[in-house]
Scaffold this active site. Structure first.
Site, PDB file in Angstrom:
ATOM      1  N   TRP A 106     169.216 104.271 -58.630  1.00  0.00           N
ATOM      2  CA  TRP A 106     167.869 104.776 -58.327  1.00  0.00           C
ATOM      3  C   TRP A 106     167.357 105.509 -59.553  1.00  0.00           C
ATOM      4  CZ3 TRP A 106     166.430 110.101 -58.079  1.00  0.00           C
ATOM      5  CH2 TRP A 106     165.054 110.269 -57.881  1.00  0.00           C
ATOM      6  N   GLU A 136     167.776 100.942 -55.286  1.00  0.00           N
ATOM      7  CA  GLU A 136     167.042 101.711 -54.271  1.00  0.00           C
ATOM      8  C   GLU A 136     165.598 101.878 -54.728  1.00  0.00           C
ATOM      9  OE1 GLU A 136     168.568 105.711 -53.846  1.00  0.00           O
ATOM     10  OE2 GLU A 136     167.376 106.120 -52.061  1.00  0.00           O
ATOM     11  N   LYS A 175     161.430 103.071 -54.193  1.00  0.00           N
ATOM     12  CA  LYS A 175     160.792 104.303 -53.720  1.00  0.00           C
ATOM     13  C   LYS A 175     159.290 104.216 -53.896  1.00  0.00           C
ATOM     14  CE  LYS A 175     161.218 109.292 -54.111  1.00  0.00           C
ATOM     15  NZ  LYS A 175     162.101 110.405 -54.422  1.00  0.00           N
ATOM     16  N   ASP A 181     166.082 103.485 -48.382  1.00  0.00           N
ATOM     17  CA  ASP A 181     166.169 104.891 -47.973  1.00  0.00           C
ATOM     18  C   ASP A 181     164.961 105.114 -47.081  1.00  0.00           C
ATOM     19  OD1 ASP A 181     165.349 107.706 -48.089  1.00  0.00           O
ATOM     20  OD2 ASP A 181     166.886 107.989 -49.622  1.00  0.00           O
ATOM     21  N   HIS A 236     161.594 106.586 -48.216  1.00  0.00           N
ATOM     22  CA  HIS A 236     160.952 106.016 -49.389  1.00  0.00           C
ATOM     23  C   HIS A 236     159.811 105.046 -49.101  1.00  0.00           C
ATOM     24  CE1 HIS A 236     164.450 106.971 -52.373  1.00  0.00           C
ATOM     25  NE2 HIS A 236     164.062 108.002 -51.659  1.00  0.00           N
ATOM     26  N   HIS A 247     170.251 104.316 -47.100  1.00  0.00           N
ATOM     27  CA  HIS A 247     170.343 105.768 -47.201  1.00  0.00           C
ATOM     28  C   HIS A 247     169.653 106.293 -45.963  1.00  0.00           C
ATOM     29  CE1 HIS A 247     171.014 106.851 -51.726  1.00  0.00           C
ATOM     30  NE2 HIS A 247     172.061 106.302 -51.150  1.00  0.00           N
ATOM     31  N   ASP A 286     159.152 112.671 -48.652  1.00  0.00           N
ATOM     32  CA  ASP A 286     160.576 112.333 -48.771  1.00  0.00           C
ATOM     33  C   ASP A 286     161.386 113.619 -48.896  1.00  0.00           C
ATOM     34  OD1 ASP A 286     162.910 110.858 -49.193  1.00  0.00           O
ATOM     35  OD2 ASP A 286     162.616 110.878 -51.366  1.00  0.00           O
ATOM     36  N   ASP A 338     164.062 114.795 -47.338  1.00  0.00           N
ATOM     37  CA  ASP A 338     165.520 114.784 -47.178  1.00  0.00           C
ATOM     38  C   ASP A 338     166.032 115.884 -46.249  1.00  0.00           C
ATOM     39  OD1 ASP A 338     166.527 112.481 -48.786  1.00  0.00           O
ATOM     40  OD2 ASP A 338     165.454 113.501 -50.390  1.00  0.00           O
ATOM     41  N   ASP A 374     171.812 110.536 -46.978  1.00  0.00           N
ATOM     42  CA  ASP A 374     171.146 111.134 -48.133  1.00  0.00           C
ATOM     43  C   ASP A 374     170.188 112.229 -47.683  1.00  0.00           C
ATOM     44  OD1 ASP A 374     170.112 111.716 -50.588  1.00  0.00           O
ATOM     45  OD2 ASP A 374     168.960 109.868 -50.815  1.00  0.00           O
TER      46      ASP A 374
HETATM   47  C1  RNT Z   1     165.848 110.016 -54.311  1.00  0.00           C
HETATM   48  C2  RNT Z   1     166.820 109.030 -53.755  1.00  0.00           C
HETATM   49  C3  RNT Z   1     168.229 109.164 -54.229  1.00  0.00           C
HETATM   50  C4  RNT Z   1     168.713 110.594 -54.307  1.00  0.00           C
HETATM   51  C5  RNT Z   1     170.194 110.729 -54.505  1.00  0.00           C
HETATM   52  C6  RNT Z   1     170.571 112.105 -54.922  1.00  0.00           C
HETATM   53  O1  RNT Z   1     164.626 109.950 -53.732  1.00  0.00           O
HETATM   54  O2  RNT Z   1     166.770 109.057 -52.362  1.00  0.00           O
HETATM   55  O3  RNT Z   1     169.045 108.380 -53.443  1.00  0.00           O
HETATM   56  O4  RNT Z   1     168.380 111.297 -53.149  1.00  0.00           O
HETATM   57  O5  RNT Z   1     170.632 109.774 -55.369  1.00  0.00           O
HETATM   58 ZN    ZN Z   2     168.228 107.887 -51.328  1.00  0.00          ZN
END
Ligand code: RNT
Ligand code: ZN
Length: 414
Positions: A181, A222, A224, A255, A258, A282, A290, A292, A322
């Site tokens: 990523w 990955e 985004k 993810d 994203h 993820h 985003d 998290d 994640d």
């Molecule tokens: C960032 C991505 C990525 C990170 C990690 C730390 O938006 O989701 O996966 O969160 O690699």
């Molecule tokens: Zn991620």
């Protein structure tokens, strides 16, 4: 047998579901545990700020500051969550000997030997992520940079990580999922969207071009949609990701933080599985962006788990977590999210997915809705408690363990 479980077992048996079998299967599903919840994504190789448009908020005491502290915390979390795990590392978690340090393009397997020892002793495989952020050369674009010196530095980093990923697979005997990523993007409307993407594709080709064993390492990309300070454009967009992975035969990683807010990963899983042999996820929780947040047992989490299970392709899906919350006890945050995703998998496995699919096929939508809703009241909690008991972890009363660890270990980290 505990009486509540006996009642639940009988109830699910009326749907043709064998709860004992489900418990056995649930224990075997590997969930890749992200090391970065323990230390707010800081890692051990640089002292600076977290960059790349991701952010940890909160300053709850007790952050892991050293490899030993992080390992102890991971052990604590594992003790609170039953089932199989993999360890998910970022390259910035390299462990150097005293006085030693190398930059990211020079990383070698030996810098991860302690992690291998840790994982092997616990029977875990290791997943890996090159770290294209929190570094002086990551203040702008990385793999898509027009500055050849910077771009090739990051290509070398990706190549170094590929070798380390192979080492993890060799040592543990378990394939390593290596996820790329990059945070590359622009805050405001770019003049040229094409060239950075062309350079990113070229850089990825150069990384993969060193050759690797595809049985041992599953390279993922990955995508985004935006990041903080990268609101208008990300180089690795969804379409870029999809095009790249399918044309190169590597693995898409989705993810669920994203995408645009009304897009859901639960709806994307089946399409991806139809065109890709493998899929990586993820699992996270995004609140308005985003962000998290810690995974809750919410509708979308359950729907993602349902799609994984109902597809019949769970063995083709690499599940990783994640999220990173620094505003509450990190051990609890980590554990709540892990347990919630496993609960979501359990609920999905306690669903008569084939019967429901038949109702859909036969246009019996009234019955389908009715049964889907009635099922929500079924006693899956008793099955969860039995699962925890069989794994030797606590059902719901595990906070005392966390509180004790906070008092004896975390509070002393000052
Ligand atoms: C960032 C991505 C990525 C990170 C990690 C730390 O938006 O989701 O996966 O969160 O690699
Ligand atoms: Zn991620």
């Amino acid at each position: 047998m505990n009486q509540e479980y006996a009642i639940a077992k009988a109830k699910f048996a009326t749907l043709g579901i064998d709860t004992d079998k489900v418990i056995d299967e649930l224990r075997e599903i590997p969930v890749s545990m992200h090391c970065w919840q323990g230390d707010d994504v800081k890692g051990f190789d640089f002292d600076g700020e977290l960059s790349g448009g991701i952010q940890t908020t909160g300053n709850y005491p007790g952050r892991a500051r050293t490899p030993d502290e992080l390992m102890a915390d991971i052990d604590k979390v594992i003790s609170l969550d039953g089932g199989k795990h993999k360890l998910n590392l970022h390259a910035c978690y390299a462990i150097f000997e005293k006085g030693e340090w190398v930059d990211r393009d020079q990383l070698k397997p030996c810098h991860f030997a302690k992690w291998v020892e840790f994982a092997k002793a616990r029977g875990m495989g290791i997943d890996f992520n090159p770290t294209f952020f929190s570094h002086p050369k990551a203040s702008g674009l990385t793999l898509s940079s027009p500055d050849e010196e910077i771009r090739t530095f990051w290509v070398r980093h990706g190549q170094a990580c590929l070798r380390i990923a192979e080492y993890f697979a060799d040592e543990t005997g378990i394939p390593c999922v290596m996820n790329v990523w990059i945070p590359d993007g622009y805050k405001d409307i770019p003049a040229d969207r094409y060239s950075p993407r062309a350079r990113f594709a070229q850089s990825m080709d150069e990384i993969l071009g060193i050759g690797y064993d595809r049985e041992k390492v599953l390279v993922c990309l990955e995508s985004k949609v935006f990041g903080i300070g990268l609101e208008s454009y990300t180089v690795g967009s969804a379409e870029f990701g999809l095009g790249y992975v399918l044309s190169r035969g590597i693995v898409p990683l989705m993810d669920n933080g994203h995408y645009h807010p009304t897009e859901v990963v639960s709806d994307k899983i089946s399409s991806m599985l139809l065109f890709s042999k493998k899929l990586a996820l993820h699992v996270t929780r995004s609140v308005r962006w985003d962000s998290d947040h810690v995974i809750r047992l919410d509708d979308e989490t359950r729907e993602i788990a349902k799609e994984i299970v109902a597809s019949g392709r769970i063995n083709d899906i690499a599940i990783a977590l994640d999220y990173f919350d620094a505003s509450i006890n990190r051990i609890a945050a980590w554990t709540i999210g892990l347990r919630n995703f496993r609960k979501a998998l359990l609920i999905a496995m306690l669903t008569p997915n084939a019967e429901f699919a038949k109702l859909q096929r036969e246009d019996r939508y009234t019955e389908l809705m009715l049964l889907q809703e009635e099922l929500k009241g079924y006693p899956w909690g008793a099955v969860w408690d039995e699962y925890c008991a069989r794994c030797g972890v606590k059902g719901e009363d595990w906070y005392a363990d966390v509180a004790e660890y906070e008092k004896n270990v975390l509070a002393k980290r000052v």
